[in-house]
Write a protein that holds these residues in place. Structure first.
Motif, PDB file in Angstrom:
ATOM      1  N   GLY A 184      79.584  95.012  64.423  1.00 49.16           N
ATOM      2  CA  GLY A 184      80.718  94.777  63.513  1.00 49.16           C
ATOM      3  C   GLY A 184      81.301  93.381  63.671  1.00 49.16           C
ATOM      4  O   GLY A 184      82.476  93.147  63.363  1.00 49.16           O
ATOM      5  N   LYS A 185      80.492  92.440  64.162  1.00 49.53           N
ATOM      6  CA  LYS A 185      80.971  91.064  64.339  1.00 49.53           C
ATOM      7  C   LYS A 185      80.205  90.150  63.390  1.00 49.53           C
ATOM      8  O   LYS A 185      79.174  90.533  62.845  1.00 49.53           O
ATOM      9  CB  LYS A 185      80.713  90.609  65.788  1.00 49.53           C
ATOM     10  N   ARG A 186      80.667  88.928  63.228  1.00 49.40           N
ATOM     11  CA  ARG A 186      79.944  87.972  62.402  1.00 49.40           C
ATOM     12  C   ARG A 186      79.641  86.699  63.194  1.00 49.40           C
ATOM     13  O   ARG A 186      80.378  86.359  64.123  1.00 49.40           O
ATOM     14  CB  ARG A 186      80.765  87.639  61.149  1.00 49.40           C
ATOM     15  N   LEU A 187      78.574  86.048  62.761  1.00 49.95           N
ATOM     16  CA  LEU A 187      78.168  84.804  63.419  1.00 49.95           C
ATOM     17  C   LEU A 187      78.009  83.739  62.341  1.00 49.95           C
ATOM     18  O   LEU A 187      77.162  83.896  61.453  1.00 49.95           O
ATOM     19  CB  LEU A 187      76.833  85.031  64.159  1.00 49.95           C
ATOM     20  N   ALA A 188      78.822  82.691  62.389  1.00 52.85           N
ATOM     21  CA  ALA A 188      78.708  81.615  61.390  1.00 52.85           C
ATOM     22  C   ALA A 188      77.416  80.843  61.645  1.00 52.85           C
ATOM     23  O   ALA A 188      77.082  80.556  62.799  1.00 52.85           O
ATOM     24  CB  ALA A 188      79.907  80.682  61.483  1.00 52.85           C
ATOM     25  N   GLU A 189      76.704  80.522  60.562  1.00 46.78           N
ATOM     26  CA  GLU A 189      75.414  79.860  60.772  1.00 46.78           C
ATOM     27  C   GLU A 189      75.580  78.506  61.450  1.00 46.78           C
ATOM     28  O   GLU A 189      74.788  78.150  62.337  1.00 46.78           O
ATOM     29  CB  GLU A 189      74.617  79.696  59.473  1.00 46.78           C
ATOM     30  N   ASP A 190      76.637  77.743  61.084  1.00 46.45           N
ATOM     31  CA  ASP A 190      76.779  76.417  61.711  1.00 46.45           C
ATOM     32  C   ASP A 190      77.023  76.523  63.224  1.00 46.45           C
ATOM     33  O   ASP A 190      76.676  75.637  63.991  1.00 46.45           O
ATOM     34  CB  ASP A 190      77.842  75.557  61.011  1.00 46.45           C
ATOM     35  N   CYS A 191      77.596  77.642  63.622  1.00 50.92           N
ATOM     36  CA  CYS A 191      77.838  77.882  65.052  1.00 50.92           C
ATOM     37  C   CYS A 191      76.495  78.083  65.770  1.00 50.92           C
ATOM     38  O   CYS A 191      76.209  77.438  66.792  1.00 50.92           O
ATOM     39  CB  CYS A 191      78.733  79.110  65.181  1.00 50.92           C
ATOM     40  N   THR A 196      83.728  87.359  70.820  1.00 49.42           N
ATOM     41  CA  THR A 196      84.028  87.763  69.435  1.00 49.42           C
ATOM     42  C   THR A 196      84.380  89.251  69.367  1.00 49.42           C
ATOM     43  O   THR A 196      83.579  90.097  69.767  1.00 49.42           O
ATOM     44  CB  THR A 196      82.807  87.485  68.519  1.00 49.42           C
ATOM     45  N   LYS A 197      85.559  89.535  68.851  1.00 46.24           N
ATOM     46  CA  LYS A 197      85.965  90.944  68.721  1.00 46.24           C
ATOM     47  C   LYS A 197      85.379  91.529  67.434  1.00 46.24           C
ATOM     48  O   LYS A 197      85.125  90.780  66.486  1.00 46.24           O
ATOM     49  CB  LYS A 197      87.490  91.045  68.655  1.00 46.24           C
ATOM     50  N   PRO A 198      85.184  92.850  67.371  1.00 47.69           N
ATOM     51  CA  PRO A 198      84.722  93.445  66.117  1.00 47.69           C
ATOM     52  C   PRO A 198      85.638  93.023  64.966  1.00 47.69           C
ATOM     53  O   PRO A 198      86.855  92.971  65.135  1.00 47.69           O
ATOM     54  CB  PRO A 198      84.804  94.954  66.387  1.00 47.69           C
ATOM     55  N   GLY A 199      85.011  92.689  63.852  1.00 49.78           N
ATOM     56  CA  GLY A 199      85.781  92.235  62.681  1.00 49.78           C
ATOM     57  C   GLY A 199      85.978  90.733  62.672  1.00 49.78           C
ATOM     58  O   GLY A 199      86.370  90.159  61.664  1.00 49.78           O
ATOM     59  N   GLU A 200      85.718  90.076  63.787  1.00 50.82           N
ATOM     60  CA  GLU A 200      85.908  88.620  63.857  1.00 50.82           C
ATOM     61  C   GLU A 200      84.586  87.870  63.729  1.00 50.82           C
ATOM     62  O   GLU A 200      83.512  88.476  63.752  1.00 50.82           O
ATOM     63  CB  GLU A 200      86.588  88.238  65.172  1.00 50.82           C
ATOM     64  N   GLU A 201      84.711  86.539  63.634  1.00 50.99           N
ATOM     65  CA  GLU A 201      83.518  85.711  63.480  1.00 50.99           C
ATOM     66  C   GLU A 201      83.438  84.661  64.591  1.00 50.99           C
ATOM     67  O   GLU A 201      84.446  84.058  64.939  1.00 50.99           O
ATOM     68  CB  GLU A 201      83.569  84.993  62.121  1.00 50.99           C
ATOM     69  N   ALA A 202      82.230  84.469  65.112  1.00 53.35           N
ATOM     70  CA  ALA A 202      82.005  83.360  66.048  1.00 53.35           C
ATOM     71  C   ALA A 202      81.781  82.117  65.209  1.00 53.35           C
ATOM     72  O   ALA A 202      80.868  82.077  64.398  1.00 53.35           O
ATOM     73  CB  ALA A 202      80.786  83.640  66.916  1.00 53.35           C
ATOM     74  N   ASP A 203      82.649  81.119  65.354  1.00 53.58           N
ATOM     75  CA  ASP A 203      82.517  79.908  64.542  1.00 53.58           C
ATOM     76  C   ASP A 203      82.355  78.676  65.425  1.00 53.58           C
ATOM     77  O   ASP A 203      82.304  78.774  66.657  1.00 53.58           O
ATOM     78  CB  ASP A 203      83.713  79.766  63.582  1.00 53.58           C
ATOM     79  N   LEU A 204      82.305  77.528  64.772  1.00 56.59           N
ATOM     80  CA  LEU A 204      82.029  76.271  65.489  1.00 56.59           C
ATOM     81  C   LEU A 204      83.074  75.950  66.573  1.00 56.59           C
ATOM     82  O   LEU A 204      82.690  75.632  67.710  1.00 56.59           O
ATOM     83  CB  LEU A 204      81.906  75.134  64.462  1.00 56.59           C
ATOM     84  N   PRO A 205      84.398  76.042  66.246  1.00 59.99           N
ATOM     85  CA  PRO A 205      85.373  75.757  67.308  1.00 59.99           C
ATOM     86  C   PRO A 205      85.215  76.688  68.516  1.00 59.99           C
ATOM     87  O   PRO A 205      85.335  76.261  69.663  1.00 59.99           O
ATOM     88  CB  PRO A 205      86.727  75.984  66.621  1.00 59.99           C
ATOM     89  N   MET A 206      84.888  77.965  68.244  1.00 58.81           N
ATOM     90  CA  MET A 206      84.690  78.904  69.361  1.00 58.81           C
ATOM     91  C   MET A 206      83.491  78.478  70.208  1.00 58.81           C
ATOM     92  O   MET A 206      83.507  78.545  71.434  1.00 58.81           O
ATOM     93  CB  MET A 206      84.486  80.329  68.835  1.00 58.81           C
ATOM     94  N   MET A 207      82.472  78.003  69.509  1.00 61.80           N
ATOM     95  CA  MET A 207      81.252  77.551  70.211  1.00 61.80           C
ATOM     96  C   MET A 207      81.579  76.403  71.168  1.00 61.80           C
ATOM     97  O   MET A 207      81.129  76.362  72.313  1.00 61.80           O
ATOM     98  CB  MET A 207      80.198  77.174  69.156  1.00 61.80           C
ATOM     99  N   GLU A 208      82.389  75.443  70.690  1.00 61.28           N
ATOM    100  CA  GLU A 208      82.725  74.293  71.548  1.00 61.28           C
ATOM    101  C   GLU A 208      83.513  74.777  72.771  1.00 61.28           C
ATOM    102  O   GLU A 208      83.283  74.327  73.891  1.00 61.28           O
ATOM    103  CB  GLU A 208      83.534  73.237  70.770  1.00 61.28           C
TER     104      GLU A 208
END
Ligand SMILES: Nc1ncnc2c1ncn2[C@@H]1O[C@H](COP(=O)(O)OP(=O)(O)OP(=O)(O)O)[C@@H](O)[C@H]1O
Ligand SMILES: [Mg+2]
Length: 377
Positions: free
Chosen positions: A239-246, A272-284
């Motif tokens: 139930g999580k999302r992963l941004a492609e740029d991340c 990343t919590k369920p319902g949330e997205e891993a994005d670029l700022p999180m990656m850094e």
């Protein structure tokens, strides 16, 4: 129930679901086995050799048609130690098949009989052999090969970190092993190793016993699209999302090098919590966090190197992929004393595997250490 993190970063194999791609390589190894060819599997460290072997052994083709044995020679330093490891691996697998199989093993591998003892409490056979009890290692090796070849079900044997054998003090081990391997009619081998220079020497040099004796398989980074699909799927399943740029940033930063990608994805998945997205700022942030967690280890590691080696590591980290490191220009740019200082520091670091060479360019083997050095100095 708590979902385990699907991005595995240990050496254990957890099954198909957690194993990304490697379809072509898996097929190549299975094809080799099916057609009586031995495989030599080469890649840089942590690219996924051991995982691939475990994956091949876990699949139906090997599982249903062969007995499979896998040993990691890294901790061994003599032929006797190798024999002990191989015998333990074989016996460990025979255990589940009962006493009859022990007896067939004992009937052939007579030299290791002293290792079979009856447990005074349970009354069952145990294999407890000390190195000192292997008195004729070359005979034991011959007998083990005889055993493998006598098996009704054909065998596949994987020897990981094979280059270790070149370090054994025993004479002519490679010649001996080669002569047994080449006589096998029902036993196929996978030899894997991460010391590319040594593995290539062993298998590509006409004066070496294993010269051209195996089908070579070089393991590169997993394909970008396949790794992205695999990663996205695990996020979506939870139930999580992963941004492609991340993901792209992770993949590009580590040039798709498996363990490093796994390490970062493991962290991002946990953050990343369920319902949330891993994005670029999180990656850094995750990258900073991971690097920080190893900072003390890296600092202590650096303290063990003499100044010239330390300076060279810093210089290489600044370049990423450093070319012409022994040139005057490189020395000047990085305030190194002289090309000859660089040369001798480079030799030591390369021999120890701290620095690796790809074509004409040098880089730091541990990609996280490289990032840390670049940021720290
Ligand atoms: N195809 C894959 N999909 C997902 N994870 C993988 C895959 N291959 C390997 N891994 C993971 O990457 C890490 C490194 O893999 P592995 O230990 O197989 O590499 P290796 O080449 O044998 O390394 P070394 O040279 O240090 O022995 C491990 O944590 C493993 O679980
Ligand atoms: Mg390995």
């Amino acid at each position: 129930m708590l979902q385990p993190n699907p991005f595995i970063i240990t050496a254990d194999y957890y099954g198909d679901r957690f194993f990304c791609d490697r379809h072509a390589e898996t097929e190549a190894i299975e094809n080799n086995i099916a057609n009586g060819r031995n495989t030599v599997l080469i890649s840089s460290r942590r690219m996924g050799k051991s995982g691939l072997i475990a994956h091949v052994f876990n699949r139906d083709f090997v599982h249903s048609n062969f007995k499979s044995f896998s040993i990691d020679l890294y901790p061994t330093s003599s032929l006797s130690e190798m024999i002990l490891l191989l015998a333990k691996e074989i016996i460990g697998q025979l255990k589940s098949r009962g006493e009859k199989f022990y007896e067939s093993f004992l009937g052939i591998v007579k030299s290791l009989r002293p290792g079979f003892k009856v447990d005074s409490i349970t009354g069952q056979f145990v294999f407890d052999l000390s190195l000192g009890e292997i008195v004729r290692p070359t005979d034991s090796l011959k007998e083990i090969f005889q055993y493998l070849e006598s098996s009704e079900i054909p065998c596949v044997v994987a020897m990981d970190e094979f280059q270790q054998i070149a370090e054994y003090p025993d004479k002519n081990v490679l010649e001996l092993l080669r002569s047994h391997v080449q006589k096998c009619k029902h036993t196929w081998f996978i030899f894997a190793g991460s010391d590319r220079r040594m593995m290539e020497k062993l298998f590509n040099n006409p004066s070496e016993p294993f010269y051209m004796s195996c089908s070579p398989l070089y393991l590169d980074a997993i394909d970008y699209e396949n790794y992205l699909d695999f990663s996205e799927k695990h996020f979506i399943d939870a139930g999580k999302r992963l941004a492609e740029d991340c993901f792209k940033r992770v993949y590009e930063l580590f040039e798709g090098h498996t363990w490093y990608v796994q390490r970062l994805m493991n962290e991002l998945y946990a953050w990343t919590k369920p319902g949330e997205e891993a994005d670029l700022p999180m990656m850094e942030n995750a990258l900073t966090f991971v690097i920080k967690s190893y900072a003390r280890t890296f600092q202590e590691q650096m303290n063990t190197y003499p100044e010239a080696q330390k300076q060279l590591l810093i210089a290489i980290s600044k370049e990423g992929n450093a070319e012409q490191v022994t040139s005057v220009a490189f020395c000047k740019k990085h305030a190194m004393k002289s090309p000859s200082t660089v040369q001798s520091a480079l030799r030591v670091l390369h021999d120890k595997g701290i620095v690796r060479k790809e074509g004409n360019s040098y880089s730091i083997t541990n990609r996280l250490l490289s990032i840390w050095l670049k940021a720290e100095y």
